[in-house]
Design an enzyme around this catalytic site. Structure first.
Site, PDB file in Angstrom:
ATOM      1  CE  LYS A  25       0.823   1.798   4.320  1.00  0.00           C
ATOM      2  NZ  LYS A  25       1.605   2.822   4.349  1.00  0.00           N
ATOM      3  CG  ASP A 152      -0.723  -0.058   7.549  1.00  0.00           C
ATOM      4  OD1 ASP A 152      -1.530   1.089   8.197  1.00  0.00           O
ATOM      5  OD2 ASP A 152       0.575   0.312   7.609  1.00  0.00           O
TER       6      ASP A 152
HETATM    7  O1  C5P Z   1      -0.408  -0.569  14.082  1.00  0.00           O
HETATM    8  P1  C5P Z   1       0.781  -0.623  13.792  1.00  0.00           P
HETATM    9  O2  C5P Z   1       1.620  -1.950  14.902  1.00  0.00           O
HETATM   10  O3  C5P Z   1       1.482  -1.105  12.309  1.00  0.00           O
HETATM   11  O4  C5P Z   1       1.819   0.378  14.611  1.00  0.00           O
HETATM   12  C1  C5P Z   1       3.178   0.374  14.790  1.00  0.00           C
HETATM   13  C2  C5P Z   1       3.469   1.731  15.373  1.00  0.00           C
HETATM   14  O5  C5P Z   1       3.288   3.000  14.599  1.00  0.00           O
HETATM   15  C3  C5P Z   1       2.727   1.912  16.771  1.00  0.00           C
HETATM   16  O6  C5P Z   1       3.203   1.192  17.810  1.00  0.00           O
HETATM   17  C4  C5P Z   1       2.767   3.372  16.961  1.00  0.00           C
HETATM   18  O7  C5P Z   1       4.103   3.788  17.411  1.00  0.00           O
HETATM   19  C5  C5P Z   1       2.780   4.024  15.450  1.00  0.00           C
HETATM   20  N1  C5P Z   1       1.614   4.267  14.777  1.00  0.00           N
HETATM   21  C6  C5P Z   1       0.975   5.549  15.481  1.00  0.00           C
HETATM   22  N2  C5P Z   1      -0.138   6.008  15.086  1.00  0.00           N
HETATM   23  C7  C5P Z   1      -0.912   5.038  14.163  1.00  0.00           C
HETATM   24  C8  C5P Z   1      -0.588   4.135  13.674  1.00  0.00           C
HETATM   25  C9  C5P Z   1       0.881   3.375  14.161  1.00  0.00           C
HETATM   26  O8  C5P Z   1       1.410   6.212  16.063  1.00  0.00           O
HETATM   27  N3  C5P Z   1      -2.295   5.638  13.786  1.00  0.00           N
END
Ligand code: C5P
Length: 314
Positions: A25, A152
């Site tokens: 993506k 995602d």
């Molecule tokens: O959701 P995911 O595990 O992919 O996100 C990885 C990291 O990216 C999270 O732990 C956070 O630090 C950051 N993140 C964020 N805000 C979001 C998505 C991700 O701060 N909306």
């Protein structure tokens, strides 16, 4: 869970291998809001699935194992920290079946690139194991399990072009007349960490050194409806780009080189360091990719088109 149940499960599931293709993506618009108490940022984003794919094959097994080839082989952990393994366990837990499968990944999506490769593999594992185990969940149920695995992951179950809100996990498809957009994807030598990029953006904002937040997606949606790549180029934007550029200043040179090669616009993809460029058409994309490769501003430049479907059995 007795042997009779397992027999029944076997009858309901697939006996042969299940192969799933899942796209990478990019974010056409990545508006990052304030940091929430749960450590995530509120997002207002437009996701777009492009034709760079990972492929995950799931076969019956007596335990849960993962092997891989391609991008990042040898670098990516294949144990319980891997998102594909975590996805298979989460689905098995939800459906009440044993998490038994042999998973094999063929990766083309770069690691830690801002293209959601790990999330894509989780989405692929959900779709593949659902078919292998005959658990028969709806796309919406799979997307709910997906949300716990990463922000995602639900989008990569759906694919296409979609609005993402919340921390990105809440996805609504964009209903637009089908248009194919042509991209050049400049892959960097080394990845960037997503949480570190978000922290860097917070730091820049506190210091008053970040650009104005993007705000509404209205202009982007209007541009998608006009189906003119020049209009879309002007509407692309990413609040995380300042953070990625602060962490990897050489990306400014990559973006400049793409635009000098004739791209209509270039942006950092997600948390970077991959840069994506919008081209006027497929031939232009090919030409820009060749020029970027020879300009020595990235590890490799590939062409891609979008939107493409999310995780699908092939
Ligand atoms: O959701 P995911 O595990 O992919 O996100 C990885 C990291 O990216 C999270 O732990 C956070 O630090 C950051 N993140 C964020 N805000 C979001 C998505 C991700 O701060 N909306």
């Amino acid at each position: 869970w007795g042997p009779d149940d397992e027999d029944e499960q076997r009858r309901r599931g697939a006996s042969g291998p299940v192969r799933v293709r899942v796209p990478a993506k990019v974010n056409l618009h990545l508006g990052v809001g304030p940091l929430r108490p749960d450590g995530y940022h509120e997002l207002n984003t437009v996701y777009h699935a492009i034709s760079i794919h990972d492929e995950l094959t799931a076969r019956r097994g007596d335990t849960l194992t993962l092997t891989m080839e391609g991008e990042g082989a040898g670098e990516l952990a294949l144990d319980d920290t891997n998102l594909a393994i975590r996805a298979a366990r989460a689905l098995a837990g939800y459906a009440g079946v044993p998490p038994h499968a042999r998973l094999h990944l063929r990766k083309q999506i770069p690691l830690a690139g801002g293209l959601a490769g790990g999330s894509a593999d989780a989405a692929a594992a959900l779709v593949a194991c659902d078919a292998l185990w005959g658990t028969g969940l709806s796309r919406d149920e799979l997307a709910r399990i997906a949300a716990d695995l990463g922000s995602d992951v639900p989008f990569l179950i759906h694919g296409g072009t979609a609005l993402g809100t919340g921390r990105g996990e809440s996805v609504s498809p964009v209903l637009a007349r089908p248009t194919t957009w042509h991209w050049v994807v400049a892959v960097a030598d080394a990845g960037l960490s997503t949480p570190v990029a978000y922290r860097e953006l917070d730091r820049l904002r506190e210091a008053g050194a970040a650009g104005e937040p993007l705000g509404s997606t209205d202009a982007l949606f209007a541009a998608l409806r006009q189906r003119d790549p020049r209009v879309l180029a002007a509407a692309l934007g990413n609040d995380l780009q300042d953070a990625a550029l602060a962490m990897r200043p050489s990306l400014a040179g990559t973006l400049k080189a793409g635009e000098a090669a004739g791209a209509l616009a270039g942006i950092v993809s997600g948390s970077g360091p991959t840069c994506v460029f919008l081209a006027a058409d497929a031939a232009d994309a090919e030409r820009i990719a060749v020029e970027l490769t020879s300009a020595d501003v990235c590890r490799e430049a590939r062409t891609a088109h979008g939107p493409v479907p999310g995780a699908r059995i092939v």
